[in-house]
Scaffold this active site. Structure first.
Site, PDB file in Angstrom:
ATOM      1  N   HIS A 110       0.821  -1.205   0.000  1.00  0.00           N
ATOM      2  CA  HIS A 110       0.000   0.000   0.000  1.00  0.00           C
ATOM      3  C   HIS A 110       0.858   1.259   0.000  1.00  0.00           C
ATOM      4  O   HIS A 110       0.657   2.171  -0.820  1.00  0.00           O
ATOM      5  CB  HIS A 110      -0.911  -0.033   1.234  1.00  0.00           C
ATOM      6  CG  HIS A 110      -1.772   1.177   1.415  1.00  0.00           C
ATOM      7  ND1 HIS A 110      -3.111   1.199   1.084  1.00  0.00           N
ATOM      8  CD2 HIS A 110      -1.497   2.406   1.920  1.00  0.00           C
ATOM      9  CE1 HIS A 110      -3.614   2.398   1.367  1.00  0.00           C
ATOM     10  NE2 HIS A 110      -2.648   3.145   1.881  1.00  0.00           N
ATOM     11  N   GLU A 111       1.819   1.317   0.913  1.00  0.00           N
ATOM     12  CA  GLU A 111       2.627   2.528   1.033  1.00  0.00           C
ATOM     13  C   GLU A 111       3.526   2.739  -0.189  1.00  0.00           C
ATOM     14  O   GLU A 111       3.755   3.882  -0.613  1.00  0.00           O
ATOM     15  CB  GLU A 111       3.465   2.497   2.314  1.00  0.00           C
ATOM     16  CG  GLU A 111       2.649   2.453   3.601  1.00  0.00           C
ATOM     17  CD  GLU A 111       1.677   3.611   3.765  1.00  0.00           C
ATOM     18  OE1 GLU A 111       1.855   4.649   3.090  1.00  0.00           O
ATOM     19  OE2 GLU A 111       0.732   3.477   4.552  1.00  0.00           O
ATOM     20  N   HIS A 165       1.751   4.594  -2.795  1.00  0.00           N
ATOM     21  CA  HIS A 165       1.884   6.055  -2.651  1.00  0.00           C
ATOM     22  C   HIS A 165       3.223   6.527  -3.185  1.00  0.00           C
ATOM     23  O   HIS A 165       3.307   7.541  -3.886  1.00  0.00           O
ATOM     24  CB  HIS A 165       1.752   6.461  -1.180  1.00  0.00           C
ATOM     25  CG  HIS A 165       0.386   6.305  -0.605  1.00  0.00           C
ATOM     26  ND1 HIS A 165      -0.754   6.730  -1.245  1.00  0.00           N
ATOM     27  CD2 HIS A 165      -0.023   5.768   0.591  1.00  0.00           C
ATOM     28  CE1 HIS A 165      -1.815   6.482  -0.479  1.00  0.00           C
ATOM     29  NE2 HIS A 165      -1.397   5.890   0.638  1.00  0.00           N
TER      30      HIS A 165
END
Length: 314
Positions: free
Chosen positions: A228-229, A232
């Site tokens: 997920h990170e 980003h």
């Protein structure tokens, strides 16, 4: 000897748009301090994981509307130059070198000293998630730092700055992963590609050590906090950003979503005027690790364009 990054990416135009063009508005992506740049520290805006109310799924700080508009303009200009001239580079996948920084307060997993096998398992999770879209991750090196202050206060601006300044390696195209024990139940946060020019030393992803595969942060211990990170870090927003609006996450094939999804609410449709149920299986939502398993073609295209504009050759 480290492999040349120029040979690690696919479908390239070999020259790069001048930095003065692609970086003209990068300062808009930051809000002045390293704390503002990397994560959201206002408790009212932090979303807590309903499967474990002690944990906060993601603390990556949203860009302002002005900064988002500047990013979209810069990326459009860069990709148009890549399509029509020889003055810009574009990539469509490749191998990203990774430096893994284990910050701990002593020996043993309970002190944050994650094992080599956990790191290997984490890399395998990342490669499985991103391989369908042409991206892979190559673990170059792992270092271990025993520093109880860094370990327990890595979510504080001064600590994060000191930690990253001492440990970060590589270029804009190099992924630096940090594991520690941030306060407030934070699972992780990342910097966006557009922030690199103004704060290169802060670039990277910070994760709760127990979110790695085999860790204790259930139901977020299968390794997808990192997935997920890094999304980003590659330029993706949350699928629920913007709610039920047309632009929402700036990706056309992720259905609109009114707010973050928790657990794995199969069939949930919070924006009924938009086609499709909520993207609960997407890595950029807030569902349990066991629920999320995909990116979309639109997200892939966005990652490619963001990496081309802000990371490749920088």
């Amino acid at each position: 000897m480290k492999r040349s990054m120029m040979g690690s990416f696919r479908n390239l135009v070999r020259t790069v748009l001048p930095a003065a063009v692609v970086g003209a508005s990068l300062g808009l992506a930051a809000c002045g301090s390293s704390d503002d740049l990397t994560r959201d520290t206002e408790s009212a805006s932090l979303d807590h994981a309903n499967g474990n109310s002690a944990l906060v799924r993601c603390a990556t700080k949203d860009l302002s509307d002005t900064a988002k508009a500047a990013v979209e303009q810069q990326v459009a200009q860069h990709m148009e130059a890549a399509r029509t001239t020889s003055s810009a580079a574009s990539v469509a996948g490749g191998t990203i070198d990774v430096y893994f920084h284990v910050v701990n307060q002593g020996t043993g997993i309970s002190n944050g000293d994650v094992t080599a096998q956990m790191i290997t398992d984490q890399m395998n999770v990342l490669n499985a998630a991103y391989a369908p879209w042409g991206w892979s991750f190559n673990l170059v090196a792992t270092d271990r730092t025993t520093n109880s202050s860094w370990y327990n206060t890595c979510d504080q601006a001064s600590t994060e700055t000191a930690m990253k300044t001492a440990l970060r390696r590589g270029t804009a195209a190099t992924l630096n992963l940090y594991t520690c024990n941030p306060g407030g139940g934070l699972l992780g946060w990342a910097t966006f590609p557009s922030s690199y020019t103004s704060s290169p030393k802060m670039d990277g992803v910070v994760m709760l050590y127990s979110s790695l595969p085999g860790g204790s942060a259930s139901p977020y211990n299968l390794g997808d906090t990192a997935t997920h990170e890094i999304g980003h870090w590659m330029g993706l927003y949350h699928t629920f950003q913007g709610g039920c609006t047309k632009s929402n996450d700036y990706v056309s094939d992720t259905p609109q979503e009114r707010s973050a999804a928790w657990g794995c609410p199969v069939g949930q449709d919070s924006c009924t005027r938009d086609t499709g149920a909520d993207p609960i299986y997407n890595f950029m939502d807030y569902t349990d690790d066991a629920c999320m398993d995909r990116f979309t073609s639109g997200q892939d295209a966005r990652m490619d364009s963001m990496f081309s504009t802000y990371r490749f050759g920088k």
